[in-house]
Motif scaffolding. Sequence first.
Motif, mmCIF file in Angstrom:
data_model
loop_
_atom_site.group_PDB
_atom_site.id
_atom_site.type_symbol
_atom_site.label_atom_id
_atom_site.label_comp_id
_atom_site.label_asym_id
_atom_site.label_seq_id
_atom_site.Cartn_x
_atom_site.Cartn_y
_atom_site.Cartn_z
ATOM 1 N N ASP A 171 22.541 -29.107 -15.165
ATOM 2 C CA ASP A 171 22.749 -27.704 -14.785
ATOM 3 C C ASP A 171 21.642 -26.857 -15.403
ATOM 4 O O ASP A 171 21.863 -26.082 -16.344
ATOM 5 N N CYS A 172 20.454 -27.012 -14.864
ATOM 6 C CA CYS A 172 19.277 -26.323 -15.383
ATOM 7 C C CYS A 172 18.199 -26.320 -14.300
ATOM 8 O O CYS A 172 18.288 -27.069 -13.325
ATOM 9 N N SER A 173 17.197 -25.473 -14.467
ATOM 10 C CA SER A 173 16.093 -25.402 -13.511
ATOM 11 C C SER A 173 14.824 -24.967 -14.228
ATOM 12 O O SER A 173 14.883 -24.304 -15.276
ATOM 13 N N THR A 174 13.698 -25.301 -13.635
ATOM 14 C CA THR A 174 12.398 -24.948 -14.203
ATOM 15 C C THR A 174 11.511 -24.366 -13.112
ATOM 16 O O THR A 174 11.649 -24.713 -11.929
ATOM 17 N N ALA A 175 10.595 -23.488 -13.510
ATOM 18 C CA ALA A 175 9.720 -22.845 -12.533
ATOM 19 C C ALA A 175 8.425 -22.404 -13.199
ATOM 20 O O ALA A 175 8.333 -22.294 -14.431
ATOM 21 N N LEU A 176 7.458 -22.140 -12.366
ATOM 22 C CA LEU A 176 6.147 -21.665 -12.796
ATOM 23 C C LEU A 176 5.815 -20.417 -11.994
ATOM 24 O O LEU A 176 5.948 -20.402 -10.762
ATOM 25 N N PHE A 177 5.400 -19.355 -12.686
ATOM 26 C CA PHE A 177 5.068 -18.085 -12.047
ATOM 27 C C PHE A 177 3.604 -17.746 -12.291
ATOM 28 O O PHE A 177 3.016 -18.161 -13.301
ATOM 29 N N GLN A 205 9.162 -23.989 -7.896
ATOM 30 C CA GLN A 205 10.404 -24.255 -8.620
ATOM 31 C C GLN A 205 10.764 -25.709 -8.394
ATOM 32 O O GLN A 205 10.662 -26.217 -7.273
ATOM 33 N N ALA A 206 11.156 -26.385 -9.465
ATOM 34 C CA ALA A 206 11.572 -27.777 -9.326
ATOM 35 C C ALA A 206 12.819 -27.857 -8.449
ATOM 36 O O ALA A 206 13.581 -26.895 -8.342
ATOM 37 N N GLU A 207 13.021 -29.013 -7.840
ATOM 38 C CA GLU A 207 14.151 -29.186 -6.924
ATOM 39 C C GLU A 207 15.431 -29.425 -7.723
ATOM 40 O O GLU A 207 15.974 -30.534 -7.745
ATOM 41 N N HIS A 208 15.894 -28.364 -8.350
ATOM 42 C CA HIS A 208 17.111 -28.452 -9.153
ATOM 43 C C HIS A 208 18.212 -27.635 -8.492
ATOM 44 O O HIS A 208 18.870 -28.095 -7.590
ATOM 45 N N ILE A 209 18.384 -26.390 -8.887
ATOM 46 C CA ILE A 209 19.517 -25.588 -8.441
ATOM 47 C C ILE A 209 19.012 -24.311 -7.765
ATOM 48 O O ILE A 209 18.401 -23.451 -8.420
ATOM 49 N N PRO A 210 19.238 -24.147 -6.461
ATOM 50 C CA PRO A 210 18.737 -22.947 -5.754
ATOM 51 C C PRO A 210 19.216 -21.640 -6.373
ATOM 52 O O PRO A 210 18.492 -20.647 -6.358
ATOM 53 N N MET A 211 20.442 -21.627 -6.915
ATOM 54 C CA MET A 211 20.983 -20.400 -7.479
ATOM 55 C C MET A 211 20.113 -19.846 -8.598
ATOM 56 O O MET A 211 20.013 -18.634 -8.788
#
Length: 550
Positions: A41-47, A56-62
């Motif tokens: 239950d986590c997600s990672t992204a780069l801006f 955004q990694a393919e984790h949780i769209p929310m």
Amino acid sequence: MTKIDPITVEVIGSALMSIVEEMGEALVRASYSTNIKERRDCSTALFDWRGNTLCQAEHIPMHLGSFIGIIPHINKRYPADDIKPGDVFIGNDAYEGGATHLPDIVLAEPIFHGGTMVGWAVNTAHHADFADRGHAHIYQEGLRIPPVRLYREGRLQHDIQDMILLNCQVPHERLSDLRAQMSANRLCVQRMQDLCTKYGADKVLAAGDALQDYAERKMRAGIAAIPDGIYSFTDHFDSNQFPGMMKLTVDVTVKGDSIHLAFDAPPQVAAGLNVIYTALLATCYYAVKAVIDPTILPNAGLSRAITVEAPFGSLLNCKHPAAVDGRIAACQRVADLVQGALAQALPGKVTAAGNGTCTGALFTGTREDGALWVYLETIGGGAGARPAADGLSGVHVHMTNTSNLPVEALELEYPLTLLRYELVNGSAGAGAYRGGMGLRRVYRIEADCRLSVEGGRLAAYPWGLEGGLHAAGSHFGFGDGRENLSGTVELKAGQVVELVTPGGGGYGSPDGRARAAILQDLIEERISPEFAERVYGYRAEAKTRQATIA
């Protein structure tokens, strides 16, 4: 502006996606709590440096809703010349922190190369804490954290960390998970700096801009292929947190290469089901992308062709101080709304409704040494049938995308025993292609504790498409025959609790064999007609039809 060839753009784009995927795996491996290390239950992204999503990694769209909110809030609170290498910002508030609910704590670290900011490493993790809370308003739901520095130029701000941990029920879990989040961001910073050293920062930034433009072009091309018009869809939202049902409607307007989503929803409620606007945006971006072209790159460019509105102060666009802890349940219904509308415009490209809820079980208690324990799980269900295949069974759908907690991890860490963990025969909607089946989890309580259960699709069943039948709904009860478990209940050692999640809707008109399969499911389950009618809704009708056919 730096010129860059398409091949280099593709190479750098793949490198950026590799960074966020590696970042996500590092976060999962280094975390401590079952909600992150097991359920992911986590997600990672780069801006980029402007605060636009690069990937955004393919984790949780929310979690995109948290990401797109926090950088603007940081920029509002801190001048650009006051942000230094090694700074790390932490936030979780839906109104002043850019997040979508308080358990999702976001860490954002600026990335510098050659003294210039080139991007942001961002991740969020759901900290299973803040239990035993009310949900009449946001102030009951936990500690609100606006974006503040957790690290200042690489130095931990112990006073900030101590204040946060003091407000947590399981502080050792929180500290370990926060350290895992830190390690994931530091990995991202290092990888991004290496990429800038290899290709040059200007070229990497130019590739990021080109990738966003490419995503916009693909999204606009997909929208342009849809006939112009207004496509409307209505569904009903139910939950064990309020009586009855709420009517939700969306009008999807397609005009040329742009799309506009206008929602009608009731006023916000005194329960943790309200949706902050960034959460609504994340849901809409996901739902549109999934139907139009799932291969579109997950960056800020795809959103340029999409506009979204909902009445301010409503369930789907709440205002302070509305409670938002369970916003995912309403967002699941938003995804169903959007895809139900697009099914009219793009027949044959949309699945039937999945389980369409987020069934959550939150157990809390005290160990023998006096330490508190908190166990959170959201349980999957059936996915909707596809135009040419059955729906998947026992999975999370749309906005959640987490894993079901393995039995071994559950029983190792908590005073609970899982007596049954199985797919529910008869829960899937019939059709030419059958929906996925829901899940049944039966717990035996081994030590006194409290349980809060949240869930929907109790009576507003997941719908079918093209003549497919709807699926079964949720059911929460006790092993002693008592029904309608809801709210927070005190449990004693030895008690048994059963949670049943919805199936997925069917696709296409069911033939005689499909009807026969429903009847067989009923026979195998050995359930009473009253239970079948209440929980499975259409089953009695299906049985009558089968008898008529026979």
